[in-house]
Design a protein around this motif. Structure first.
Motif, PDB file in Angstrom:
ATOM      1  N   TRP A   1       0.811  -1.236   0.000  1.00  0.00           N
ATOM      2  CA  TRP A   1       0.000   0.000   0.000  1.00  0.00           C
ATOM      3  C   TRP A   1       0.833   1.270   0.000  1.00  0.00           C
ATOM      4  CZ3 TRP A   1      -4.739  -0.936  -1.361  1.00  0.00           C
ATOM      5  CH2 TRP A   1      -5.312  -2.165  -1.036  1.00  0.00           C
ATOM      6  N   THR A   2       2.148   1.154   0.048  1.00  0.00           N
ATOM      7  CA  THR A   2       2.991   2.351   0.044  1.00  0.00           C
ATOM      8  C   THR A   2       2.706   3.178  -1.215  1.00  0.00           C
ATOM      9  OG1 THR A   2       4.668   1.046   1.152  1.00  0.00           O
ATOM     10  CG2 THR A   2       5.366   3.151   0.278  1.00  0.00           C
ATOM     11  N   LEU A   3       2.547   4.488  -1.031  1.00  0.00           N
ATOM     12  CA  LEU A   3       2.076   5.356  -2.115  1.00  0.00           C
ATOM     13  C   LEU A   3       2.709   5.094  -3.482  1.00  0.00           C
ATOM     14  CD1 LEU A   3       0.517   6.961   0.005  1.00  0.00           C
ATOM     15  CD2 LEU A   3       1.427   9.036  -1.030  1.00  0.00           C
ATOM     16  N   TRP A   4       4.064   5.219  -3.540  1.00  0.00           N
ATOM     17  CA  TRP A   4       4.741   5.135  -4.830  1.00  0.00           C
ATOM     18  C   TRP A   4       5.252   3.740  -5.125  1.00  0.00           C
ATOM     19  CZ3 TRP A   4       4.476   9.269  -7.994  1.00  0.00           C
ATOM     20  CH2 TRP A   4       4.196  10.498  -7.403  1.00  0.00           C
TER      21      TRP A   4
ATOM     22  N   GLY B   1       1.711   4.846  10.677  1.00  0.00           N
ATOM     23  CA  GLY B   1       2.302   5.152   9.366  1.00  0.00           C
ATOM     24  C   GLY B   1       2.099   6.612   8.973  1.00  0.00           C
ATOM     25  N   LYS B   2       2.997   7.087   8.111  1.00  0.00           N
ATOM     26  CA  LYS B   2       2.999   8.511   7.728  1.00  0.00           C
ATOM     27  C   LYS B   2       1.836   8.893   6.823  1.00  0.00           C
ATOM     28  CE  LYS B   2       7.321   8.568   6.166  1.00  0.00           C
ATOM     29  NZ  LYS B   2       8.587   9.092   5.620  1.00  0.00           N
ATOM     30  N   TYR B   3       1.193   7.875   6.236  1.00  0.00           N
ATOM     31  CA  TYR B   3       0.134   8.174   5.273  1.00  0.00           C
ATOM     32  C   TYR B   3      -1.123   7.369   5.588  1.00  0.00           C
ATOM     33  CZ  TYR B   3       3.829  10.458   2.674  1.00  0.00           C
ATOM     34  OH  TYR B   3       4.854  11.293   2.303  1.00  0.00           O
ATOM     35  N   HIS B   4      -1.465   7.234   6.838  1.00  0.00           N
ATOM     36  CA  HIS B   4      -2.624   6.397   7.165  1.00  0.00           C
ATOM     37  C   HIS B   4      -3.924   7.082   6.732  1.00  0.00           C
ATOM     38  CE1 HIS B   4      -4.794   3.198   9.089  1.00  0.00           C
ATOM     39  NE2 HIS B   4      -5.547   4.080   9.702  1.00  0.00           N
ATOM     40  N   LEU B   5      -4.147   8.277   7.234  1.00  0.00           N
ATOM     41  CA  LEU B   5      -5.357   9.013   6.855  1.00  0.00           C
ATOM     42  C   LEU B   5      -5.051   9.951   5.688  1.00  0.00           C
ATOM     43  CD1 LEU B   5      -6.947  10.026  10.300  1.00  0.00           C
ATOM     44  CD2 LEU B   5      -7.521   8.082   8.828  1.00  0.00           C
ATOM     45  N   THR B   6      -6.112  10.471   5.093  1.00  0.00           N
ATOM     46  CA  THR B   6      -5.992  11.498   4.061  1.00  0.00           C
ATOM     47  C   THR B   6      -5.811  12.850   4.734  1.00  0.00           C
ATOM     48  OG1 THR B   6      -7.306  10.249   2.494  1.00  0.00           O
ATOM     49  CG2 THR B   6      -7.339  12.645   2.231  1.00  0.00           C
ATOM     50  N   GLY B   7      -5.022  13.750   4.143  1.00  0.00           N
ATOM     51  CA  GLY B   7      -4.906  15.050   4.784  1.00  0.00           C
ATOM     52  C   GLY B   7      -3.983  16.032   4.085  1.00  0.00           C
TER      53      GLY B   7
ATOM     54  N   VAL C   1      -3.553   5.706   3.038  1.00  0.00           N
ATOM     55  CA  VAL C   1      -3.645   4.274   2.771  1.00  0.00           C
ATOM     56  C   VAL C   1      -5.057   3.757   3.055  1.00  0.00           C
ATOM     57  CG1 VAL C   1      -2.838   2.014   3.556  1.00  0.00           C
ATOM     58  CG2 VAL C   1      -1.198   3.854   3.173  1.00  0.00           C
ATOM     59  N   LEU C   2      -5.659   4.231   4.135  1.00  0.00           N
ATOM     60  CA  LEU C   2      -7.001   3.756   4.485  1.00  0.00           C
ATOM     61  C   LEU C   2      -8.005   4.095   3.376  1.00  0.00           C
ATOM     62  CD1 LEU C   2      -8.212   2.268   6.873  1.00  0.00           C
ATOM     63  CD2 LEU C   2      -8.869   4.467   7.847  1.00  0.00           C
TER      64      LEU C   2
ATOM     65  N   GLY D   1      -1.372   8.964  11.594  1.00  0.00           N
ATOM     66  CA  GLY D   1      -0.527   9.769  10.720  1.00  0.00           C
ATOM     67  C   GLY D   1      -1.267  10.188   9.455  1.00  0.00           C
ATOM     68  N   PHE D   2      -0.768  11.255   8.797  1.00  0.00           N
ATOM     69  CA  PHE D   2      -1.336  11.704   7.525  1.00  0.00           C
ATOM     70  C   PHE D   2      -0.354  12.614   6.806  1.00  0.00           C
ATOM     71  CE2 PHE D   2      -2.173  16.146   8.621  1.00  0.00           C
ATOM     72  CZ  PHE D   2      -2.136  16.092  10.012  1.00  0.00           C
ATOM     73  N   ASP D   3      -0.386  12.605   5.490  1.00  0.00           N
ATOM     74  CA  ASP D   3       0.405  13.516   4.644  1.00  0.00           C
ATOM     75  C   ASP D   3       1.866  13.635   5.109  1.00  0.00           C
ATOM     76  OD1 ASP D   3       0.912  15.173   2.513  1.00  0.00           O
ATOM     77  OD2 ASP D   3       0.169  16.985   3.493  1.00  0.00           O
ATOM     78  N   GLY D   4       2.514  12.505   5.364  1.00  0.00           N
ATOM     79  CA  GLY D   4       3.936  12.519   5.701  1.00  0.00           C
ATOM     80  C   GLY D   4       4.246  12.687   7.170  1.00  0.00           C
ATOM     81  N   GLN D   5       3.229  12.863   7.986  1.00  0.00           N
ATOM     82  CA  GLN D   5       3.444  13.010   9.429  1.00  0.00           C
ATOM     83  C   GLN D   5       3.138  11.687  10.137  1.00  0.00           C
ATOM     84  OE1 GLN D   5       2.156  16.681  11.347  1.00  0.00           O
ATOM     85  NE2 GLN D   5       0.961  15.446  12.774  1.00  0.00           N
ATOM     86  N   TYR D   6       4.146  11.173  10.861  1.00  0.00           N
ATOM     87  CA  TYR D   6       3.950   9.902  11.556  1.00  0.00           C
ATOM     88  C   TYR D   6       2.806   9.987  12.557  1.00  0.00           C
ATOM     89  CZ  TYR D   6       8.215   7.660   9.875  1.00  0.00           C
ATOM     90  OH  TYR D   6       9.164   7.070   9.094  1.00  0.00           O
TER      91      TYR D   6
END
Ligand SMILES: [Zn+2]
Length: 306
Positions: free
Chosen positions: A61-64, A161-167, A198-199, A294-299
């Protein structure tokens, strides 16, 4: 896209090295050679070298760099692996998801769900792991992956994770998938596009369809790293010298971090690590935690409930 490659022995490994060098890969760079081939073609070449080789898409699920990450361009295994899909025994959940998030994704049906370290550096070895049934050799591992002979997996809390939620980090905005569905994918503060978490992506690929076969599901435990629990209970940074010393002393006395986190009794934990640590470990085991996703790169942050 990142792939895990398993080889049955050094003869196969030498063949793989030659093949990768032929594709222009620099094998002595950083331990993760970049390969100029599609995941499908690489899988075919690996099976040509030795049909016992196995390929597992890493942290999917990692973005890239994950196969199903929102920037990867793939929505399903067969879009990525084509005719080689049948040879892919398993998928790795990665730090950003746990098995339950994957159970509802039709694109993953029939594939074993595993977790590994994504180590990159020595202290991270074993931070997530899979306990297989059967013998501890290559054949046993192959059967474990191909036949879902998984006893359990040990996971992080995916919310860390750094990208769990949207934000949008700059505006301090984070949203659950439901909120994004309601208000759209632009930041309500500044109207820039939100970074989809990711969610959100998992829900997008779940299509609200019936979740996976119950029989395919395996137990899993969610844990917080001991170094983080120590930093929290000692009220210091995780890089502090006293935290590191305590970590090694406790692991030495109780038989390693996994044992400390999963098996050590309360009295032993208290004797070696103190009452606060014993309470913290016990709370995390029971899922009794406070979570700031976490969201948008923030743990994100996960602490024993206060
Ligand atoms: Zn914004």
């Amino acid at each position: 896209m990142h792939l895990l490659v398993f080889a049955p022995g050094f003869e196969a490994v030498n063949g793989i090295r030659e093949m990768l060098e032929g594709l222009g890969s620099k094998l002595n760079g950083d331990g993760r050679p970049t390969v100029g081939a599609s995941a499908r073609d690489l899988t075919a070449r690996l099976l040509d070298i030795d049909e016992a080789c196995m390929v597992v898409p890493a942290h999917i699920w990692t973005l890239w760099y994950g196969m199903l990450g929102s920037k990867s361009g793939f929505d399903a295994l067969d879009e990525c692996f084509g005719d080689m899909t049948v040879h892919i025994p398993a998928v790795e959940t990665g730090l950003s998801s746990d098995p339950e998030m994957n159970w509802g994704v039709p694109a993953l049906a029939g594939k074993t769900i595993v977790s590994f370290s994504d180590a990159h550096s020595l202290p991270n070895i074993g931070r997530e792991l899979t306990v297989f049934q059967g013998d501890a050799d290559y054949r046993g591992l192959a059967a474990g992956l191909k036949e879902n002979r998984v006893e359990q997996t040990i996971e992080f809390f995916p919310e860390e994770g750094k990208y769990h939620l949207t934000g949008h980090r700059k505006c301090g905005i984070s949203q659950s998938p439901g909120e994004t569905r309601f208000s759209g994918t632009r930041c309500p503060e500044c109207s820039r596009p939100l970074t989809l978490g990711v969610l959100h992506r998992v829900e997008e690929l779940s299509h609200g369809e019936s979740p996976s076969d119950q029989r395919a599901r395996r137990p899993y435990a969610k844990l917080a790293p001991l170094i983080e629990l120590l930093a929290y209970t000692m009220r210091k940074g995780r890089a502090a010298k006293s935290v590191g010393l305590a970590y090694h002393r406790i692991c030495d006395e109780l038989g390693g971090e996994i044992r400390v986190l999963t098996q050590a009794g309360y009295d032993d934990l208290e004797r070696v690590g103190g009452e606060e640590l014993a309470t913290a470990v016990t709370k995390v085991r029971a899922g009794n935690v406070d979570i700031v996703p976490g969201f948008d790169g923030q743990y994100g942050r996960v602490h024993p409930a206060g």
